[in-house]
Design a protein around this motif. Structure first.
Motif, PDB file in Angstrom:
ATOM      1  N   GLN A 280      -8.407  -7.265  -0.348  1.00  0.00           N
ATOM      2  CA  GLN A 280      -9.015  -6.004   0.088  1.00  0.00           C
ATOM      3  C   GLN A 280      -8.506  -5.565   1.458  1.00  0.00           C
ATOM      4  O   GLN A 280      -8.798  -4.457   1.901  1.00  0.00           O
ATOM      5  CB  GLN A 280     -10.532  -6.154   0.119  1.00  0.00           C
ATOM      6  N   GLN A 281      -7.739  -6.417   2.152  1.00  0.00           N
ATOM      7  CA  GLN A 281      -7.204  -6.070   3.473  1.00  0.00           C
ATOM      8  C   GLN A 281      -5.813  -5.441   3.383  1.00  0.00           C
ATOM      9  O   GLN A 281      -5.154  -5.234   4.399  1.00  0.00           O
ATOM     10  CB  GLN A 281      -7.142  -7.323   4.352  1.00  0.00           C
ATOM     11  N   ALA A 282      -5.364  -5.135   2.173  1.00  0.00           N
ATOM     12  CA  ALA A 282      -4.039  -4.534   2.010  1.00  0.00           C
ATOM     13  C   ALA A 282      -3.977  -3.187   2.718  1.00  0.00           C
ATOM     14  O   ALA A 282      -4.953  -2.431   2.754  1.00  0.00           O
ATOM     15  CB  ALA A 282      -3.727  -4.373   0.523  1.00  0.00           C
ATOM     16  N   ARG A 283      -2.803  -2.880   3.285  1.00  0.00           N
ATOM     17  CA  ARG A 283      -2.592  -1.627   4.010  1.00  0.00           C
ATOM     18  C   ARG A 283      -2.211  -0.514   3.037  1.00  0.00           C
ATOM     19  O   ARG A 283      -1.707  -0.778   1.940  1.00  0.00           O
ATOM     20  CB  ARG A 283      -1.474  -1.816   5.042  1.00  0.00           C
ATOM     21  N   PRO A 284      -2.418   0.744   3.402  1.00  0.00           N
ATOM     22  CA  PRO A 284      -2.019   1.865   2.545  1.00  0.00           C
ATOM     23  C   PRO A 284      -0.498   2.044   2.554  1.00  0.00           C
ATOM     24  O   PRO A 284       0.059   2.715   3.431  1.00  0.00           O
ATOM     25  CB  PRO A 284      -2.744   3.059   3.168  1.00  0.00           C
ATOM     26  N   MET A 285       0.167   1.414   1.603  1.00  0.00           N
ATOM     27  CA  MET A 285       1.628   1.453   1.507  1.00  0.00           C
ATOM     28  C   MET A 285       2.018   1.620   0.036  1.00  0.00           C
ATOM     29  O   MET A 285       1.344   1.095  -0.853  1.00  0.00           O
ATOM     30  CB  MET A 285       2.237   0.155   2.065  1.00  0.00           C
ATOM     31  N   ASP A 286       3.124   2.298  -0.205  1.00  0.00           N
ATOM     32  CA  ASP A 286       3.590   2.530  -1.572  1.00  0.00           C
ATOM     33  C   ASP A 286       4.572   1.435  -1.987  1.00  0.00           C
ATOM     34  O   ASP A 286       5.707   1.699  -2.389  1.00  0.00           O
ATOM     35  CB  ASP A 286       4.247   3.908  -1.673  1.00  0.00           C
ATOM     36  N   GLU A 287       4.142   0.199  -1.875  1.00  0.00           N
ATOM     37  CA  GLU A 287       4.941  -0.944  -2.289  1.00  0.00           C
ATOM     38  C   GLU A 287       4.011  -2.144  -2.443  1.00  0.00           C
ATOM     39  O   GLU A 287       2.866  -2.125  -1.976  1.00  0.00           O
ATOM     40  CB  GLU A 287       6.030  -1.260  -1.273  1.00  0.00           C
ATOM     41  N   SER A 288       4.497  -3.172  -3.115  1.00  0.00           N
ATOM     42  CA  SER A 288       3.715  -4.393  -3.262  1.00  0.00           C
ATOM     43  C   SER A 288       3.648  -5.119  -1.925  1.00  0.00           C
ATOM     44  O   SER A 288       4.576  -5.043  -1.108  1.00  0.00           O
ATOM     45  CB  SER A 288       4.345  -5.301  -4.327  1.00  0.00           C
ATOM     46  N   GLN A 289       2.526  -5.824  -1.689  1.00  0.00           N
ATOM     47  CA  GLN A 289       2.310  -6.502  -0.411  1.00  0.00           C
ATOM     48  C   GLN A 289       1.947  -7.960  -0.656  1.00  0.00           C
ATOM     49  O   GLN A 289       1.274  -8.285  -1.633  1.00  0.00           O
ATOM     50  CB  GLN A 289       1.173  -5.824   0.368  1.00  0.00           C
TER      51      GLN A 289
END
Length: 747
Positions: A502-511
């Motif tokens: 749930q701490q993932a950043r708003p990015m258009d790629e896998s993290q």
């Protein structure tokens, strides 16, 4: 036992019905068979009679053309009385006796009658014709004159009707039923007469049953022979459609013609005879049927008791869970009883084992089956008994619904392919890994190891590169848990990776998230900010203020490295508030708008996409407001705007009436009529709604919240809050805190 007996009884009833139907059909069949039998017997009789008559014809012709008879006839015609050699008749006598006593011909006598000299040669000797027919073979119907007249007929062979002859010898006299059969050539001086014994013929060719009548008719319909005087040719009925038999006056008549059509053979069988045979057959079958029913009932009762007792013992043993020794003459029952108790013991053992290992097998294996997710339960059993260090890797899938829908592939199928690929890649580099699908959008890999191996980073980097090739359809957040010592900590590990994802950043790629990070506190609107935002939204200033305001807030959150989860929580709150603003405008201002906008928001993965989302949200809301403003009552709209934006001020109906140049009494009635609620109800509803938001999102005291929303007396606020929600403000806040502390998902 009663049910078993009823079952057997039902089978007996079915067989009884079948048997009764069979008896009925059998009776019909027996009657047809009897009729067919009589027709066949008559046909055989006709063939035998015809064959015999042909044999007699041959005999008559051979006798007529015998050289001795021809020579003797010539002598009678040529010589005088004194010159005739009568002694030569003895030579003919030997031949006649030989044929007359032949049992194949059934003859009573064979006669050669010479017209000249009125002389007869027969098996017993020679005699004058007049004396022969008046003393030795006497019949009122066949006197000497009758046979004398036969020399004048034109035909060769002639069968004469059967008559009674009184046959006399030197020592005795008896009556015989004889059928004369004569032969002569035209203009001949003599004729040969065969006297056939009618009774012997009937016994040989037809039989001697007393209750059957037999007749032979000539071509002209006259009687040639009948076995009894009870019936005559007049009694024979007409037969329809050439059936060959018919019923008349208590008799079945059967008819058969010979091949030449000269003679007709008739049998008359009493109907009582056929009925008696059918009745006897029926009685025999009914007797067998009754005996079968009795035997069936006794057998049903016996087997019902024999089966019921062991079954009852087995059921009682199962219900009481008390194995008892079963003694039954039926070995199969003993085998079933033993196997049932073995299964019961195995069930108890499995149940106990499941209770001991409920932490994993129960929590995940059963949930996995309920969710219809492809997985192997045997691998979960391996985890349940695992007693070594491990860590887990969570792959959180985020599908972009519109591109996925365009691809015509279901998300469940995509998730399955992704899980298979992840399992393949991890198992190559990390053989101790097990990969499962926990949810339709969650894939979990469990890796047995005392520390996180170096190969994991390289493997996950490779996976990220490959997964990003399909980022047009989905994004993946990869979270790695710390190492845990034992399998009982699996729940903790799963909860840990969920929170990390749930701490993932708003990015258009896998993290890839390898450890927790500090995230900023959730931003909330202040009361002035919220009032200003909604006032501008209602005024139609979406581009000048609303969108710019949200872009500034998003930029602030991005600088603080807010997670995509926080951006979505903020967006959910804004969507809910916009929907609330649009409630008075009807149409799209219901839960459907909130669902549509939430679905669009879930598609946002980057900061720019969130900004675009707010732009279209405010545009849609402003369009609804503008459209409804053109349709709505301006007075009601003014009141609703005033209540929504000035709820924290000292708002009163009198002040509002002055602004509208109306009396307060008229305005109160007008608002009630147009909206269904009075002014105080509207303003209290807005204040309590705002109070709920502040209680949930801030740490302000109840007294501070009361003042912020326009209540000057905290007691009045608490009383109104409890009236509208059912609980006081403090308890409401406590419930929200408890709910927020619960994990978002239970593993």
């Amino acid at each position: 036992m009663f049910n078993i007996f009823i079952s057997f009884l039902g089978i007996i009833v079915l067989f009884s019905v079948f048997n009764a139907l069979s008896v009925h059909l059998f009776n019909k069949g027996v009657q047809k068979e009897i009729i067919q039998y009589n027709r066949l017997m008559l046909k055989n009789t006709a063939e035998r009679y015809q064959t015999h008559f042909e044999r007699i014809k041959t005999l008559l012709f051979d006798t007529y053309t015998d050289e001795k008879i021809v020579a003797f006839n010539r002598q009678l015609q040529v010589k005088g009385e004194s010159d005739i050699e009568y002694w030569k008749a003895s030579e003919m006598l030997k031949e006649l006796r030989s044929e007359a006593y032949n049992p194949m011909f059934y003859l009573n006598n064979l006669i050669v009658y010479f017209d000249s000299h009125s002389f007869i040669v027969e098996k017993e000797g020679t005699v004058e014709a007049d004396m022969f027919f008046s003393r030795f073979y006497v019949s009122p119907d066949y006197p000497f004159a009758y046979w004398k007249e036969q020399f004048g007929r034109t035909g060769n062979y002639k069968l004469h009707p059967q008559k009674t002859f009184t046959v006399s010898t030197l020592n005795s006299s008896a009556s015989h039923e004889l059928i004369p059969f004569s032969f002569r050539m035209p203009s001949s001086n003599y004729q040969v007469i065969a006297l056939l014994d009618a009774r012997m013929l009937q016994e040989a060719f037809y039989g001697t049953e007393d209750n059957r009548q037999f007749m032979i008719l000539q071509k002209d319909g006259s009687l040639l022979y009948r076995s009894s005087t009870e019936l005559s040719a007049a009694n024979i009925p007409a037969f329809e459609n050439g059936s060959g038999y018919g019923l008349s006056r208590g008799y079945y008549y059967f008819v058969e013609k010979d091949t030449e059509g000269n003679l007709t053979y008739v049998t008359a069988v009493p109907y009582a005879n056929i009925a008696s045979r059918v009745r006897n057959a029926s009685l025999t079958l009914l007797l067998v049927f009754a005996v079968s029913i009795v035997i069936g009932l006794l057998a049903s009762l016996y087997f019902s008791r024999k089966i019921n007792r062991p079954v009852k013992q087995m059921v009682t043993s199962i219900l009481q869970r008390d194995p008892v020794e079963l003694r039954s003459p039926i070995r199969e029952f003993d085998l079933i009883h033993r196997n049932i108790h073995e299964l019961m013991r195995e069930k108890e053992a499995v149940h106990k084992e499941l209770l001991d290992k409920r932490s994993l097998l129960t929590s995940f294996g059963y949930i996995n089956k309920l969710k219809s997710i492809t997985s192997d339960i045997n691998e979960w059993k391996d985890i349940a008994v695992m007693d070594e260090s491990f860590f887990i890797v969570l792959f959180q899938l985020h599908f972009k619904l519109q591109p996925v829908a365009d691809s015509e592939m279901k998300t469940e199928r995509m998730a399955y392919y992704i899980q298979e690929y992840i399992s393949l890649v991890l198992s190559e580099r990390l053989p101790s890994s097990h990969t499962f699908q926990i949810e339709n959008n969650q894939i979990l890999s469990l890796i047995r190891s005392k520390e996180i191996p170096e190969a994991l980073d390289e493997t996950l980097t490779r996976l990220k590169t490959i997964l990003d090739r399909d980022k047009a359809y989905f994004l993946v957040t990869i979270a790695i848990s710390p190492v845990y010592d034992r399998s009982a900590q699996f729940n903790d590990a799963y909860r840990e990776v969920l929170e990390m994802a749930q701490q993932a950043r708003p990015m258009d790629e896998s993290q890839v998230i390898r450890e927790r990070r500090s995230v900023p506190a959730q931003l909330v609107f202040t009361v002035p900010q919220e009032q200003e935002l909604y006032a501008n939204l209602q005024a139609g200033n979406r581009q000048l203020f609303c969108v710019a305001f949200m872009e500034r807030m998003l930029d602030q959150m991005d600088k603080k490295e807010a997670s995509i989860q926080q951006l979505r929580q903020l967006a959910e709150g804004v969507i809910a508030r916009v929907a609330k603003i649009l409630e008075p405008y009807g149409a799209d201002a219901d839960s459907s708008l909130q669902r549509r906008q939430s679905a669009l928001m879930q598609e946002c993965c980057t900061l720019e996409q969130f900004k675009q989302f707010y732009g279209q949200l405010f545009h849609a809301a402003a369009a609804v407001i503008q459209t409804k403003k053109e349709e709505q009552d301006p007075t009601v709209s003014f009141v609703m705007d005033y209540v929504e934006n000035k709820f924290a001020d000292d708002a009163s109906l009198d002040l509002l009436a002055d602004k509208l140049n109306l009396s307060s009494a008229y305005l109160s009635v007008y608002i009630k009529e147009k909206t269904g609620a009075n002014f105080s109800e509207h303003i209290n509803a807005v204040r309590i709604r705002k109070a709920k938001e502040l209680l949930s999102a801030t740490d302000l005291s109840v007294q501070e919240i009361s003042a912020r929303i326009g209540y000057r007396n905290v007691t009045s606020f608490i009383r109104m809050f409890k009236k509208m929600t059912g609980i006081p403000p403090g308890e409401f806040r406590k419930n929200r805190v408890i709910e927020s502390e619960k994990p978002d998902r239970e593993p």
